[in-house]
Scaffold this motif. Structure first.
Motif, PDB file in Angstrom:
ATOM      1  N   GLU A  74       0.824  -1.206   0.000  1.00 20.89           N
ATOM      2  CA  GLU A  74       0.000   0.000   0.000  1.00 20.89           C
ATOM      3  C   GLU A  74       0.862   1.261   0.000  1.00 20.89           C
ATOM      4  O   GLU A  74       1.732   1.429   0.854  1.00 20.89           O
ATOM      5  CB  GLU A  74      -0.917   0.003   1.225  1.00 20.89           C
ATOM      6  CG  GLU A  74      -1.949   1.111   1.219  1.00 20.89           C
ATOM      7  CD  GLU A  74      -2.987   0.925   2.312  1.00 20.89           C
ATOM      8  OE1 GLU A  74      -3.443   1.940   2.857  1.00 20.89           O
ATOM      9  OE2 GLU A  74      -3.339  -0.235   2.611  1.00 20.89           O
TER      10      GLU A  74
ATOM     11  N   SER B 236       0.776   5.270   0.473  1.00 17.69           N
ATOM     12  CA  SER B 236      -0.026   6.354   1.034  1.00 17.69           C
ATOM     13  C   SER B 236       0.620   7.684   0.667  1.00 17.69           C
ATOM     14  O   SER B 236       1.819   7.878   0.875  1.00 17.69           O
ATOM     15  CB  SER B 236      -0.115   6.215   2.556  1.00 17.69           C
ATOM     16  OG  SER B 236      -0.879   7.263   3.111  1.00 17.69           O
TER      17      SER B 236
ATOM     18  N   ARG C 197      -3.762   5.151  -1.119  1.00 11.54           N
ATOM     19  CA  ARG C 197      -4.410   5.912  -0.053  1.00 11.54           C
ATOM     20  C   ARG C 197      -3.981   7.370  -0.166  1.00 11.54           C
ATOM     21  O   ARG C 197      -2.818   7.665  -0.435  1.00 11.54           O
ATOM     22  CB  ARG C 197      -4.012   5.365   1.319  1.00 11.54           C
ATOM     23  CG  ARG C 197      -4.611   6.131   2.492  1.00 11.54           C
ATOM     24  CD  ARG C 197      -3.996   5.715   3.813  1.00 11.54           C
ATOM     25  NE  ARG C 197      -4.271   4.330   4.147  1.00 11.54           N
ATOM     26  CZ  ARG C 197      -3.797   3.734   5.234  1.00 11.54           C
ATOM     27  NH1 ARG C 197      -2.996   4.390   6.056  1.00 11.54           N
ATOM     28  NH2 ARG C 197      -4.104   2.470   5.474  1.00 11.54           N
TER      29      ARG C 197
ATOM     30  N   THR D 275      -3.960  11.169   1.737  1.00  7.06           N
ATOM     31  CA  THR D 275      -4.145  12.002   2.919  1.00  7.06           C
ATOM     32  C   THR D 275      -4.317  13.434   2.442  1.00  7.06           C
ATOM     33  O   THR D 275      -3.500  13.929   1.662  1.00  7.06           O
ATOM     34  CB  THR D 275      -2.932  11.915   3.858  1.00  7.06           C
ATOM     35  OG1 THR D 275      -2.711  10.560   4.220  1.00  7.06           O
ATOM     36  CG2 THR D 275      -3.163  12.732   5.113  1.00  7.06           C
TER      37      THR D 275
END
Length: 233
Positions: A112, A114, A211, A213
């Motif tokens: 993953e 991010s 992902r 932010t």
């Protein structure tokens, strides 16, 4: 303790963590002996009740190839630095990650990424201008770091790094932001009207990272849940 070999130290620290968790969750004898860390004792006092979720997932922040390799070799994911462009991801980060995952018998879907996105936006022209100035100063701050010059070099802006570094030592934080031209800003930030931000993020980063932010302060509080749902859809 003398400092050096940051990637090697991080690699060993993560391996040591894994050894401790193997002791806690699987009952493996704790006998980790490395160049920097040694762990050979685990008492009942320090042994927690196993979590039903298993050992924690490990994410590592990285920019350069050596730390990125550590993340790919040992971790469950990586925290991309905000001073990272899509070009840098494609040319430098992802190839290292894919090679590391291949050695582990994993694929990109098992890892993953991010990414914290810089956003320039605002409900009014004044808010937009304030946001733009703040993000330019943040980009300048990061770009002054010698270790991050490789990101600027990817775009032919490497000569900016030593100039910004000198200004940082002179305390010229506001002036540093003035050196960030709009083409640099648009490379590292998503810039647009509030209604445009989420679609722009999805267009730029879908397929590259897993992902996002984001700071939704550019939007009214009541609208933020809908924006989060739109981003996740």
């Amino acid at each position: 303790m003398p400092w050096g070999k940051p990637a090697a130290r991080m690699r060993e620290m993560i391996s040591a963590m894994r050894a401790i968790w193997a002791n806690w969750y699987d009952g493996e004898p704790l006998d980790f002996r490395g160049e920097f860390y040694t762990h050979t004792l685990m008492t009942p006092v320090f042994t927690p009740t196993p979590s039903p979720f298993g050992p924690p997932r490990v994410f590592l922040a990285a920019v350069g190839p050596m730390m990125t390799e550590v993340a790919a070799d040992l971790c469950d994911g990586m925290l991309v630095h905000p001073l990272t462009s899509t070009r840098y991801l494609e040319l430098h980060t992802l190839p290292v990650i894919e090679e590391g995952l291949k050695k582990r018998g994993l694929t990109r879907q098992d890892f993953e990424l991010s990414y914290p996105v810089f956003v320039v936006s605002g409900q009014t022209e004044e808010q937009f201008a304030e946001s733009k100035q703040a993000i330019k100063q943040r980009i300048a701050f990061y770009a002054s770091t010698p270790a991050y010059r490789r990101v600027l070099d990817t775009h032919g802006w490497g000569s900016l790094q030593p100039e910004l570094n000198l200004m940082s030592k002179q305390g010229k934080w506001v002036e540093m932001g003035e050196l960030i031209e709009d083409d640099i800003l648009n490379t590292f930030a998503v810039v647009g009207e509030p209604r445009e931000i989420v679609p722009m993020i999805k267009q730029r980063y879908t397929g590259l990272v897993d992902r996002i932010t984001i700071n939704f302060s550019y939007a009214p509080v009541a609208e933020r849940p809908a924006l989060i749902r739109e981003l996740a859809s």
